[in-house]
Scaffold this motif. Structure first.
Motif, mmCIF file in Angstrom:
data_model
loop_
_atom_site.group_PDB
_atom_site.id
_atom_site.type_symbol
_atom_site.label_atom_id
_atom_site.label_comp_id
_atom_site.label_asym_id
_atom_site.label_seq_id
_atom_site.Cartn_x
_atom_site.Cartn_y
_atom_site.Cartn_z
ATOM 1 N N GLU A 171 -5.808 -7.542 5.907
ATOM 2 C CA GLU A 171 -5.715 -6.095 6.058
ATOM 3 C C GLU A 171 -6.897 -5.617 6.893
ATOM 4 O OE1 GLU A 171 -4.036 -5.772 1.471
ATOM 5 O OE2 GLU A 171 -5.870 -4.691 2.002
ATOM 6 N N ASP A 173 2.105 5.054 0.731
ATOM 7 C CA ASP A 173 1.921 5.914 1.906
ATOM 8 C C ASP A 173 1.869 7.393 1.552
ATOM 9 O OD1 ASP A 173 4.550 6.648 1.409
ATOM 10 O OD2 ASP A 173 5.329 5.891 3.311
ATOM 11 N N TRP A 220 -8.928 -2.025 7.074
ATOM 12 C CA TRP A 220 -9.098 -0.671 6.561
ATOM 13 C C TRP A 220 -9.958 0.121 7.526
ATOM 14 C CZ3 TRP A 220 -10.532 -1.046 0.634
ATOM 15 C CH2 TRP A 220 -9.532 -1.740 -0.052
ATOM 16 N N ALA A 231 0.832 -1.203 0.000
ATOM 17 C CA ALA A 231 0.000 0.000 0.000
ATOM 18 C C ALA A 231 0.868 1.256 0.000
ATOM 19 C CB ALA A 231 -0.904 -0.011 1.232
ATOM 20 N N MET A 281 -5.140 2.319 6.676
ATOM 21 C CA MET A 281 -5.016 0.956 7.171
ATOM 22 C C MET A 281 -4.483 0.938 8.597
ATOM 23 S SD MET A 281 -3.606 -0.310 3.526
ATOM 24 C CE MET A 281 -3.920 -2.050 3.338
ATOM 25 N N TYR A 314 -7.113 1.312 -0.624
ATOM 26 C CA TYR A 314 -5.814 0.669 -0.406
ATOM 27 C C TYR A 314 -4.717 1.721 -0.300
ATOM 28 C CZ TYR A 314 -2.174 -2.897 -1.130
ATOM 29 O OH TYR A 314 -1.102 -3.736 -0.996
ATOM 30 N N SER A 315 -4.699 2.440 0.822
ATOM 31 C CA SER A 315 -3.619 3.388 1.085
ATOM 32 C C SER A 315 -3.184 3.197 2.532
ATOM 33 C CB SER A 315 -4.083 4.830 0.858
ATOM 34 O OG SER A 315 -4.947 5.241 1.890
ATOM 35 N N PHE A 316 -1.892 3.353 2.775
ATOM 36 C CA PHE A 316 -1.331 3.057 4.092
ATOM 37 C C PHE A 316 -2.014 3.870 5.196
ATOM 38 C CE2 PHE A 316 2.149 3.186 7.313
ATOM 39 C CZ PHE A 316 2.195 1.822 7.563
ATOM 40 N N ARG A 352 5.982 2.027 -0.270
ATOM 41 C CA ARG A 352 4.876 1.083 -0.153
ATOM 42 C C ARG A 352 5.139 0.158 1.028
ATOM 43 N NH1 ARG A 352 1.288 0.223 -4.396
ATOM 44 N NH2 ARG A 352 1.530 1.746 -6.058
#
Length: 146
Positions: free
Chosen positions: A123, A29, A125, A27, A137, A132-134, A34
């Motif tokens: 994962e 950031d 979220w 993912a 999450m 799907y991004s850091f 990633r």
């Protein structure tokens, strides 16, 4: 808090987490790095994957085979608080988008993998819309007591 979630796999999760590890497939950031952004929970192929909480299935993708880094299928379950558990490297079993599931209900089985030991990539979220991004999450081990 730990204890309010059903363990998703029949095996022990193992120590620690790979959440912050650098991962070229991971993912983004927003700063060009990633991250793995998940827990790899090892279990024999065919092991049941259960919903950690009551919620609604928001995505089901069939398996894409058992080789490479992006193998198996995907199941996503959203809880009433908006958080979403994402299970990758799994074979969905008897669930469909929009279906309500109970905590502990089977969602899938762990896919076999030719590239290493079979596992579910899990994962957590904060929101479905965040994707799907850091930043969107959280470490799933924070809710499983790891």
């Amino acid at each position: 808090a730990p204890g309010q979630f059903v363990m998703p796999l029949p095996t022990r999760p193992g120590g620690g987490s790979e959440f912050t590890m650098a991962d070229p497939e991971g993912a983004p950031d927003g700063r060009g790095v990633r991250h793995h952004a998940a827990k790899d929970w090892f279990a024999p192929a065919g092991s049941p994957v259960r919903s950690p909480f009551a919620g609604r299935v928001v995505e089901v993708k069939a398996s894409r085979g058992n080789a490479g880094q992006v193998y198996g299928g995907v199941v996503k379950v959203q809880g009433p608080d908006g958080r979403v558990f994402v299970f990758r490297h799994v074979d969905p079993r008897g669930v469909r988008v929009g279906q309500r599931v109970q905590a502990g209900q089977p969602l899938a089985t762990v896919s076999p993998w030719t590239g290493g030991s079979a596992h579910a990539h899990i994962e957590l979220w904060k929101t479905l819309a965040g994707g799907y991004s850091f930043e969107n999450m959280a470490d799933p081990m924070s809710v499983f007591g790891g």
